[in-house]
Design a protein around this motif. Structure first.
Motif, PDB file in Angstrom:
ATOM      1  N   THR A  80      -4.495  18.455  15.427  1.00 24.89           N
ATOM      2  CA  THR A  80      -5.701  19.184  15.801  1.00 24.89           C
ATOM      3  C   THR A  80      -6.198  18.788  17.184  1.00 24.89           C
ATOM      4  OG1 THR A  80      -7.086  17.501  14.804  1.00 24.89           O
ATOM      5  CG2 THR A  80      -6.429  19.341  13.401  1.00 24.89           C
ATOM      6  N   GLY A  81      -5.578  17.777  17.780  1.00 22.91           N
ATOM      7  CA  GLY A  81      -6.048  17.311  19.079  1.00 22.91           C
ATOM      8  C   GLY A  81      -7.403  16.652  18.976  1.00 22.91           C
ATOM      9  N   GLY A  82      -7.735  16.108  17.844  1.00 23.38           N
ATOM     10  CA  GLY A  82      -8.982  15.372  17.698  1.00 23.38           C
ATOM     11  C   GLY A  82     -10.159  16.241  17.309  1.00 23.38           C
ATOM     12  N   ASP A  83      -9.930  17.510  17.065  1.00 20.34           N
ATOM     13  CA  ASP A  83     -11.032  18.406  16.674  1.00 20.34           C
ATOM     14  C   ASP A  83     -11.748  17.903  15.447  1.00 20.34           C
ATOM     15  OD1 ASP A  83     -10.803  20.077  18.665  1.00 20.34           O
ATOM     16  OD2 ASP A  83     -10.023  21.790  17.545  1.00 20.34           O
TER      17      ASP A  83
ATOM     18  N   TRP B 256       0.832  -1.209   0.000  1.00 24.91           N
ATOM     19  CA  TRP B 256       0.000   0.000   0.000  1.00 24.91           C
ATOM     20  C   TRP B 256       0.862   1.252   0.000  1.00 24.91           C
ATOM     21  CZ3 TRP B 256      -5.209  -0.388  -0.469  1.00 24.91           C
ATOM     22  CH2 TRP B 256      -5.780  -1.639  -0.210  1.00 24.91           C
TER      23      TRP B 256
ATOM     24  N   LEU C 288      -4.594   9.001  12.137  1.00 27.36           N
ATOM     25  CA  LEU C 288      -4.363   9.233  13.565  1.00 27.36           C
ATOM     26  C   LEU C 288      -3.216  10.207  13.802  1.00 27.36           C
ATOM     27  CD1 LEU C 288      -5.731   8.044  16.134  1.00 27.36           C
ATOM     28  CD2 LEU C 288      -6.410   6.954  14.017  1.00 27.36           C
ATOM     29  N   ARG C 289      -2.188  10.081  12.949  1.00 29.31           N
ATOM     30  CA  ARG C 289      -1.062  11.000  13.107  1.00 29.31           C
ATOM     31  C   ARG C 289      -1.496  12.434  12.814  1.00 29.31           C
ATOM     32  NH1 ARG C 289       4.362   9.181  13.216  1.00 29.31           N
ATOM     33  NH2 ARG C 289       4.997  11.078  12.134  1.00 29.31           N
TER      34      ARG C 289
ATOM     35  N   TRP D 207      -5.385   4.452   8.310  1.00 26.39           N
ATOM     36  CA  TRP D 207      -5.652   4.780   9.706  1.00 26.39           C
ATOM     37  C   TRP D 207      -4.436   5.395  10.378  1.00 26.39           C
ATOM     38  CZ3 TRP D 207     -10.245   5.456  11.324  1.00 26.39           C
ATOM     39  CH2 TRP D 207     -11.295   4.735  10.738  1.00 26.39           C
ATOM     40  N   ARG D 208      -3.274   4.887  10.039  1.00 23.81           N
ATOM     41  CA  ARG D 208      -2.076   5.408  10.671  1.00 23.81           C
ATOM     42  C   ARG D 208      -1.901   6.893  10.348  1.00 23.81           C
ATOM     43  NH1 ARG D 208       3.774   2.794  11.396  1.00 23.81           N
ATOM     44  NH2 ARG D 208       4.573   4.538  12.581  1.00 23.81           N
TER      45      ARG D 208
ATOM     46  N   ILE E 187     -11.326  15.183  12.263  1.00 21.02           N
ATOM     47  CA  ILE E 187     -10.540  14.042  11.799  1.00 21.02           C
ATOM     48  C   ILE E 187     -10.614  13.978  10.286  1.00 21.02           C
ATOM     49  CG2 ILE E 187     -10.297  11.551  11.889  1.00 21.02           C
ATOM     50  CD1 ILE E 187     -11.371  11.650  14.712  1.00 21.02           C
TER      51      ILE E 187
ATOM     52  N   CYS F 278      -4.355  13.578  13.343  1.00 19.49           N
ATOM     53  CA  CYS F 278      -5.186  13.959  14.480  1.00 19.49           C
ATOM     54  C   CYS F 278      -4.393  14.707  15.544  1.00 19.49           C
ATOM     55  CB  CYS F 278      -5.756  12.714  15.135  1.00 19.49           C
ATOM     56  SG  CYS F 278      -7.396  12.361  14.630  1.00 19.49           S
ATOM     57  N   MET F 279      -3.122  14.293  15.693  1.00 19.50           N
ATOM     58  CA  MET F 279      -2.277  14.898  16.729  1.00 19.50           C
ATOM     59  C   MET F 279      -2.231  16.409  16.580  1.00 19.50           C
ATOM     60  SD  MET F 279      -0.467  12.432  18.475  1.00 19.50           S
ATOM     61  CE  MET F 279       1.160  13.101  18.731  1.00 19.50           C
TER      62      MET F 279
END
Lengths: 392, 314
Positions: free
Chosen positions: A196-199, A175, A190-191, A186-187, A201, A193-194
């Motif tokens: 924005t602090g999850g604001d 991939w 999630l990275r 997903w990796r 996605i 996400c760091m």
């Protein structure tokens, strides 16, 4: 560096760089500047230092080293001692040519740079040649390799080296991150996400990577095929330099794997080396037995990753045609695509009469390769997506 | 198979001890193979085994794990094998839930302060959310005992994976960008096998002890059959091995391996045979040979001839 000696040396160095460029090694302006700067740093006291410094900057591939060393020796043999242009003439060139297969290329490069007794003549001739080359290129395209002069053959080899083999890249199981890929990465998500602090996605995506499958070439080097195979090897060498995974086998009465020699050396030096190592160069041929040896000992080792096979032979086999048919069948079953390159196809009235050809024909798609235009055809055939289906 | 013991057995002190160790667990190794195993245990370097299919390459790793009382961690290679399936992966589902929980704790509001985000980030990429795959498990085992790592059929993986292996094999470490570099306290015992469907890069081989696993000779193969297929009648075992030894000399596309010999001996025993019978040989050739061409070549006259040779007392 001081005084006139330095300027003589500097101009000689610049000439040398141009000579290297004319031998076919790509030297960009950046590399030239780096080379001159390197000379400043190492000084000119030791010949071997100068050689290493220039080589590090100018010849950055292993297979160029032989050519570079040879050119270095020839160029600097008289240049420094005389404090003038290096002496070079046709007699020396011929003498050199007998001892080293690289000499003709270096001699041509030196001549082009204006060294040699008939330099002016040479230049005029060259200009004419240059003007004529556009139409000559056209003529070359349909001239049989078998009927070419040495100069024409050289031109054909150069043209071949420029040919790209656009075999379609296959989808691999790996991939890669892609903006519009079909799966969610997903990796990556999630990275991200760091930040924005999850604001919010934002989904990163990935898709299957694409990859070129290897090419395996089986080349006949019997008397009738030798000329074509030599030219074809240039093509394969160029493929290797473009980053393809290429395995090359030669066969006459025996099978020889020459992949390493071809990959790591200058093509001319490699060819001479191979000619010495391979005993049956331009001898007889036993296609069936050679294919049997390949199937038995090599097919599992080199055909593993969806490889395509290019079989270069005229199919004139005096051996057992049942064996030949059997081995062709096995070969076809073990590779993705089997393409038979046959120079005999140049004759308009070609019919599959010889028993060997008849035995092989059902298992491979036959392509003419006797001139440049048919090699272009080959490339087109390899390029078309439906090719892989048609071959089987 | 014994469960991983608290204290693994000591490594053998010399080649003879290695030979005895393998023998003790029913692996009949030639001396050169035992030497390679001994060196790889002592130096320590990965043992790189190449050879035809079915000559017992994978078995060595299993036997070593059993004999040295260590866990066997197996990594089966395939095209497209990547770090996520070979070394480690983050548990994304749990990470997502963690984010939701953090939001819930903040009273439904989004995480505004730099501090909160920092803490969440550190929490998300900690060992708690790490899924350990074989390579990581071998480098940093949870029970603290270096296991036997079997990297099986490396030739099936692609070159990028080989390149990744270089760091693991030479420095015994795995770098996880979010977490740092994990280094093995004690290097694992590594066995790499390859069926040679492509050439493995020299850079990988250079870091290993290389050994080509060949077909065994008559005496050794007979011993293997007697140890591994103990139900086989003595005469049958001898004839089966002699037959297979002869068959390997034929020009077959795929010569039968030791695994096939064992299968065949078991198959014939299951049919109640005490010695080779022409009819049973023809009927069970599919256990021994896996290509139709080869079966067609051997069936009938050739099989009868091989059988005669096999049954002549030497």
């Amino acid at each position: 560096m001081t005084g006139t000696n330095d300027s003589v040396f500097l101009s000689a160095a610049i000439h040398f760089i141009r000579v290297i460029r004319h031998t076919g090694v790509y030297v960009g302006p950046g590399a030239s500047i780096a080379a001159l700067r390197a000379l400043e740093l190492v000084g000119v006291a030791r010949r071997e230092d100068v050689r290493s410094a220039l080589r590090a900057c100018l010849a950055q591939r292993r297979e160029q080293h032989e050519l570079f060393d040879r050119a270095f020796d020839v160029f600097w043999s008289g240049a420094l001692r005389a404090g003038a242009s290096p002496a070079f003439d046709d007699a020396t060139a011929q003498q050199q040519a007998q001892h080293n297969p690289l000499a003709p290329r270096i001699a041509q490069a030196l001549l082009r740079e204006g060294y040699g007794q008939q330099q002016r003549d040479a230049r005029e001739i060259e200009q004419k040649q240059y003007l004529a080359s556009f139409s000559a290129d056209e003529a070359l395209r349909h001239k049989d390799f078998d009927k070419m002069t040495r100069a024409e053959l050289l031109a054909a080899e150069r043209a071949l080296a420029r040919l790209q083999l656009p075999l379609p890249a296959l989808q691999s199981r790996r991939w890669r991150t892609r903006r519009h890929g079909q799966r969610i990465d997903w990796r990556g998500t999630l990275r991200a996400c760091m930040r924005t602090g999850g604001d919010a996605i934002a989904l990163a995506r990935k898709a299957r990577a694409r990859r070129r499958a290897p090419v395996v070439a089986l080349c006949d080097i019997s008397g009738s095929m030798e000329r074509y195979t030599r030219v074809f090897l240039h093509f394969l060498h160029a493929l290797g330099a473009q980053g393809w995974r290429v395995h090359v086998f030669l066969f006459g009465t025996r099978l020889t794997n020459i992949s390493r020699q071809l990959a790591h050396r200058d093509i001319d030096a490699a060819l001479r080396d191979i000619a010495q190592r391979v005993g049956d160069w331009a001898g007889g041929t036993r296609i069936g037995a050679s294919l049997h040896e390949f199937n038995q000992h090599w097919s599992r080792r080199v055909l593993g990753q969806n490889a395509s096979v290019l079989l270069m032979t005229d199919g004139l086999d005096r051996g057992d045609s049942t064996l030949l048919a059997h081995e062709m069948h096995r070969l076809q079953q073990s590779c993705r695509a089997l393409l038979w390159l046959n120079p005999l196809l140049r004759y308009a009235g070609f019919e599959a009469k010889a028993s060997g050809i008849r035995a092989m024909l059902p298992y491979a798609r036959m392509m003419p390769v006797h001139d440049l235009s048919s090699i272009s055809q080959l490339v087109d055939a390899l390029n078309t997506g439906n090719g892989s289906k048609a071959w089987k | 198979m014994p469960s991983p013991a608290d204290s693994p057995a000591d490594l053998p002190a010399n080649v003879d001890a290695t030979l005895a160790l393998l023998q003790g667990h029913d692996y009949v190794a030639p001396r050169d193979l035992a030497t390679a195993v001994f060196l790889s245990l002592r130096m320590p370097r990965p043992l790189f085994l190449e050879g035809e299919a079915g000559v017992g390459k994978t078995e060595i790793a299993k036997v070593l794990a059993r004999a040295l009382q260590r866990r066997l961690v197996r990594l089966q290679c395939y095209e497209g094998l990547d770090v996520a399936s070979a070394a480690y992966e983050w548990n994304y589902q749990r990470q997502m839930i963690e984010i939701r929980l953090a939001e819930a704790q903040a009273g439904g509001a989004t995480l505004k302060s730099q501090d909160e985000r920092q803490r969440l980030g550190e929490g998300l990429f900690s060992e708690r959310f790490l899924l350990r795959r074989p390579l990581l498990e071998a480098i940093a085992p949870q029970d603290g005992v270096a296991p036997v790592l079997l990297i099986d059929e490396l030739d099936r993986a692609d070159e990028p994976f080989e390149a990744y292996l270089l760091e693991v094999l030479s420095d015994w470490q795995i770098t996880i960008p979010e977490l740092g570099t994990l280094r093995a306290h004690e290097p694992p015992i590594v066995v790499i096998t390859s069926n040679r469907t492509r050439e493995i890069h020299d850079a990988v081989k250079r870091r290993c002890i290389y050994h080509w696993v060949d077909y065994p000779d008559f005496a050794r193969e007979l011993e293997i059959v007697q140890r591994r297929a103990p139900d086989t009648a003595r005469q049958l075992a001898q004839e089966v091995v002699a037959f297979v030894q002869q068959a390997r000399k034929l020009d077959l596309f795929k010569a039968p391996g030791v695994a096939e010999t064992l299968d065949w001996a078991n198959a014939l025993s299951a049919l109640g045979a005490n010695k080779l019978e022409a009819e049973q040989v023809d009927a069970t050739l599919g256990v021994l040979l896996k290509y139709q061409d080869d079966i067609a070549k051997v069936r009938g006259a050739t099989a009868a001839q091989l059988q005669r040779v096999a049954q002549t007392p030497s």
